[in-house]
Design an enzyme around this catalytic site. Sequence first.
Site, PDB file in Angstrom:
ATOM      1  N   CYS A  84       5.922   2.841  37.246  1.00 62.44           N
ATOM      2  CA  CYS A  84       6.874   2.200  38.162  1.00 62.44           C
ATOM      3  C   CYS A  84       7.691   1.191  37.352  1.00 62.44           C
ATOM      4  O   CYS A  84       7.155   0.223  36.819  1.00 62.44           O
ATOM      5  CB  CYS A  84       6.089   1.523  39.282  1.00 62.44           C
ATOM      6  N   CYS A 143      14.923  -8.412  51.283  1.00 66.92           N
ATOM      7  CA  CYS A 143      14.065  -7.839  52.334  1.00 66.92           C
ATOM      8  C   CYS A 143      12.918  -8.827  52.592  1.00 66.92           C
ATOM      9  O   CYS A 143      12.287  -9.303  51.648  1.00 66.92           O
ATOM     10  CB  CYS A 143      13.510  -6.482  51.896  1.00 66.92           C
ATOM     11  N   GLU A 203       8.124  -6.778  35.279  1.00 71.36           N
ATOM     12  CA  GLU A 203       6.856  -6.094  35.513  1.00 71.36           C
ATOM     13  C   GLU A 203       7.017  -4.583  35.582  1.00 71.36           C
ATOM     14  O   GLU A 203       8.005  -4.070  36.100  1.00 71.36           O
ATOM     15  CB  GLU A 203       6.250  -6.575  36.833  1.00 71.36           C
ATOM     16  N   CYS A 216      15.859  -9.862  42.570  1.00 71.77           N
ATOM     17  CA  CYS A 216      16.577  -8.911  43.426  1.00 71.77           C
ATOM     18  C   CYS A 216      17.486  -9.692  44.369  1.00 71.77           C
ATOM     19  O   CYS A 216      17.162 -10.792  44.783  1.00 71.77           O
ATOM     20  CB  CYS A 216      15.564  -8.081  44.225  1.00 71.77           C
ATOM     21  N   SER A 234      14.556   3.419  51.646  1.00 77.48           N
ATOM     22  CA  SER A 234      13.681   2.498  52.364  1.00 77.48           C
ATOM     23  C   SER A 234      14.255   2.263  53.754  1.00 77.48           C
ATOM     24  O   SER A 234      15.338   1.697  53.887  1.00 77.48           O
ATOM     25  CB  SER A 234      13.595   1.171  51.602  1.00 77.48           C
ATOM     26  N   GLY A 281      13.747  -5.131  41.776  1.00 81.64           N
ATOM     27  CA  GLY A 281      15.184  -4.884  41.740  1.00 81.64           C
ATOM     28  C   GLY A 281      15.628  -3.728  42.612  1.00 81.64           C
ATOM     29  O   GLY A 281      14.825  -2.945  43.102  1.00 81.64           O
ATOM     30  N   SER A 322      14.377   4.708  44.249  1.00 79.19           N
ATOM     31  CA  SER A 322      14.268   4.181  45.611  1.00 79.19           C
ATOM     32  C   SER A 322      15.360   3.155  45.865  1.00 79.19           C
ATOM     33  O   SER A 322      15.599   2.263  45.055  1.00 79.19           O
ATOM     34  CB  SER A 322      12.890   3.527  45.780  1.00 79.19           C
ATOM     35  N   CYS A 362       9.266  -8.402  51.045  1.00 80.87           N
ATOM     36  CA  CYS A 362       9.145  -8.046  49.625  1.00 80.87           C
ATOM     37  C   CYS A 362       9.178  -9.287  48.743  1.00 80.87           C
ATOM     38  O   CYS A 362      10.063 -10.130  48.883  1.00 80.87           O
ATOM     39  CB  CYS A 362      10.276  -7.090  49.246  1.00 80.87           C
ATOM     40  N   ASN A 393       2.001  -4.278  52.067  1.00 85.05           N
ATOM     41  CA  ASN A 393       1.153  -5.068  51.171  1.00 85.05           C
ATOM     42  C   ASN A 393       1.462  -6.544  51.375  1.00 85.05           C
ATOM     43  O   ASN A 393       2.622  -6.915  51.562  1.00 85.05           O
ATOM     44  CB  ASN A 393       1.417  -4.667  49.719  1.00 85.05           C
ATOM     45  N   CYS A 430       3.397  -1.952  45.962  1.00 86.67           N
ATOM     46  CA  CYS A 430       4.801  -2.031  46.403  1.00 86.67           C
ATOM     47  C   CYS A 430       5.096  -3.400  46.988  1.00 86.67           C
ATOM     48  O   CYS A 430       4.354  -3.885  47.839  1.00 86.67           O
ATOM     49  CB  CYS A 430       5.077  -1.026  47.516  1.00 86.67           C
TER      50      CYS A 430
HETATM   51  N1  SAH Z   1      14.990  -1.876  45.943  1.00 87.20           N
HETATM   52  C1  SAH Z   1      14.390  -0.573  46.106  1.00 87.20           C
HETATM   53  C2  SAH Z   1      13.079  -0.465  45.341  1.00 87.20           C
HETATM   54  C3  SAH Z   1      12.073  -1.444  45.864  1.00 87.20           C
HETATM   55  S1  SAH Z   1      10.376  -1.234  45.883  1.00 87.20           S
HETATM   56  C4  SAH Z   1      14.188  -0.283  47.566  1.00 87.20           C
HETATM   57  O1  SAH Z   1      14.385  -1.174  48.382  1.00 87.20           O
HETATM   58  O2  SAH Z   1      13.885   0.848  47.910  1.00 87.20           O
HETATM   59  C5  SAH Z   1       9.889   0.268  46.496  1.00 87.20           C
HETATM   60  C6  SAH Z   1       9.438   0.283  47.958  1.00 87.20           C
HETATM   61  O3  SAH Z   1       8.477  -0.717  48.302  1.00 87.20           O
HETATM   62  C7  SAH Z   1      10.599   0.079  48.920  1.00 87.20           C
HETATM   63  O4  SAH Z   1      10.529   1.032  49.926  1.00 87.20           O
HETATM   64  C8  SAH Z   1      10.319  -1.278  49.478  1.00 87.20           C
HETATM   65  O5  SAH Z   1      10.944  -1.479  50.713  1.00 87.20           O
HETATM   66  C9  SAH Z   1       8.805  -1.247  49.558  1.00 87.20           C
HETATM   67  N2  SAH Z   1       8.201  -2.553  49.765  1.00 87.20           N
HETATM   68  C10 SAH Z   1       8.708  -3.764  49.489  1.00 87.20           C
HETATM   69  N3  SAH Z   1       7.849  -4.725  49.825  1.00 87.20           N
HETATM   70  C11 SAH Z   1       6.759  -4.121  50.321  1.00 87.20           C
HETATM   71  C12 SAH Z   1       5.518  -4.584  50.819  1.00 87.20           C
HETATM   72  N4  SAH Z   1       5.235  -5.881  50.863  1.00 87.20           N
HETATM   73  N5  SAH Z   1       4.618  -3.671  51.228  1.00 87.20           N
HETATM   74  C13 SAH Z   1       4.897  -2.334  51.159  1.00 87.20           C
HETATM   75  N6  SAH Z   1       6.045  -1.848  50.691  1.00 87.20           N
HETATM   76  C14 SAH Z   1       6.974  -2.717  50.289  1.00 87.20           C
END
Ligand code: SAH
Length: 348
Positions: free
Chosen positions: A110, A121, A97, A117, A216, A163, A193, A124, A295, A337
């Site tokens: 993006c 987390c 995506e 991944c 993050s 990822g 990020s 996510c 989100n 995100c």
């Molecule tokens: N792997 C990288 C990029 C991921 S996405 C990272 O961890 O930074 C980019 C951002 O979205 C990251 O800060 C991630 O923690 C955040 N993110 C992931 N899930 C989310 C959610 N459900 N709501 C808001 N932000 C989220």
Amino acid sequence: MNNSADLTDILSLSPGELAREIAVLSERKFRAKQIFDWLHAKKIRDFGEISNISKQLRGELREKFCIKSLNIQKRLVSTADNTVKYLYALDGGDGVETVFMSRDRGNGLCVSTQVGCRMGCVFCASGQSGFKRDLVPSEMLLQLYETVRDGKTVDSLVLMGMGEPLDNFGNVIRFLEILKTGHGMGLRRVSLSTCGLVDKIDELARLKPGLTLSVSLHAANDADRSALMPINRRFGLDALLNSCAGYFKATGRRISYEYALIDGVNDGGENAAELARLLKRLPPGSCHVNLIPVNETAGPYKAPRPEKIRLFAGRLAKENINATVRRTLGADINAACGQLRRIWDFKK
Ligand code: SAH
């Protein structure tokens, strides 16, 4: 016709790698530079379009290389804010995506760096169906190139899709080099990020790519952070902050810290105070906080009410911590995100 599986993916080659490959076919050094330009600046889809090389060399290129492309498998447009989510089909049946965001200060894209991944987390969606594979440079570049072919103008790029970019370090670095020298996007317009792979942040600091690093954070003590982000058990906050301070020292570039606000989990007054204390350990002027109302994904996590978000931001401001609340884009099409995933429900 050769089977494309036997052919080298030419879009994934860095300028140096392409020069070595072309040196075998042609004695003229400038040929590699010309071909690189046709591929990445002019974005040709067939070697036949290269008009300033001999027919013989074009034939030799066809024998050895392929120019990959991605098909748009699905395109969803947000009715709320014109965000577009693309599902691109990859070789081997996977999908990836990419999200196009149209904003007043310019359009952003993006880009995903892996299928799935490994980081896990808890809030996510990208890791919820596990890790499938790394993307190669052409697959990252083509997320941009195909979006441009779809009529979009892209001013900046964020490596914040599916990822963990630093878990696919070599491919991401080659992608950045090609993006800069081939497509011509300055890396000042790129943000990467990471969830905090400390050894890789140190390696990036040595390379000084000139991009913006986002880290993050999501919690300001080890117990809370480890519960949300398994990577924290490998690299705790002390190690992470040291590495971030080192990155700033080496590059002079301010780091963005992302903090997803989750109702009842990390959004209280004491959490804001703890976050301010933690960030004050960093060199003055070296940080900016991005607050992201979480989100919704399949998990139980909900965003706090707007009033609570304002209160949290206000507390940071009082402590002189620079913070902004990120606007959520594309939530109605699961493009925000943390909502990107590798398997789509096509009925939606
Ligand atoms: N792997 C990288 C990029 C991921 S996405 C990272 O961890 O930074 C980019 C951002 O979205 C990251 O800060 C991630 O923690 C955040 N993110 C992931 N899930 C989310 C959610 N459900 N709501 C808001 N932000 C989220």
